[in-house]
Design a protein around this motif. Sequence first.
Motif, short mmCIF file in Angstrom:
data_model
loop_
_atom_site.label_atom_id
_atom_site.label_comp_id
_atom_site.label_asym_id
_atom_site.label_seq_id
_atom_site.Cartn_x
_atom_site.Cartn_y
_atom_site.Cartn_z
N GLN A 3 0.85 -1.19 0.00
CA GLN A 3 0.00 0.00 0.00
C GLN A 3 0.88 1.24 0.00
N CYS A 4 0.49 2.24 -0.76
CA CYS A 4 1.25 3.47 -0.81
C CYS A 4 1.13 4.20 0.53
N SER A 10 -3.48 0.92 -3.23
CA SER A 10 -2.74 -0.33 -3.37
C SER A 10 -2.69 -0.77 -4.84
N ASN A 12 -1.61 0.40 -8.79
CA ASN A 12 -0.60 1.27 -9.42
C ASN A 12 0.71 1.35 -8.66
N ILE A 13 1.04 0.30 -7.93
CA ILE A 13 2.32 0.29 -7.23
C ILE A 13 3.31 -0.56 -8.04
N TYR A 29 9.39 1.08 -3.64
CA TYR A 29 8.27 1.10 -4.57
C TYR A 29 7.99 2.50 -5.09
N TRP A 30 7.29 2.51 -6.18
CA TRP A 30 6.93 3.78 -6.81
C TRP A 30 5.42 3.77 -7.01
N CYS A 31 4.74 4.79 -6.53
CA CYS A 31 3.30 4.86 -6.68
C CYS A 31 2.98 5.71 -7.89
N ARG A 37 7.79 7.96 -4.23
CA ARG A 37 8.57 6.77 -4.04
C ARG A 37 8.60 6.45 -2.55
#
Length: 130
Positions: A3-4, A10, A12-13, A29-31, A37
């Motif tokens: 999860q961003c 959650s 588009n990660i 991770y990059w949202c 990030r």
Amino acid sequence: MVQCIFCKSSDNIVKAGFRHNDSGKKQRYWCKKCKNRFVPNDGFWKMKHKPEIIAEAISCRKRGMPYQEVSKHFREYDKADICPATAYNWVQKYGKVLRKFNLKQIPKLSGKINLDEFVSKFKKRSSIVG
Ligand SMILES: [Zn+2]
């Protein structure tokens, strides 16, 4: 599932390489949704602290409190169970954002009023009151 940490999304990660720190290698991770990030922090996921707690931790730290003491402070007052590493992460992540916020809140304290003036005004006011 990841999860961003910024927008809580959650979808588009995407994975964005690794970050190295004391505890080893961490997936980064990059949202795509909010274009931030981030590195998921285990403690952060499980506990979901209130922004007030995070703000308070950062403010304690700014006043010169060591991370160990920040952690103890929250346990003492039964506010939150955070470890020094979590406090450290908050300062790294949110310190800058909060600094901007603080500057907006107290624009008049810097610049025009010097400290002596401020103190004497404060003293006068409190002598009238008391
Ligand atoms: Zn996001």
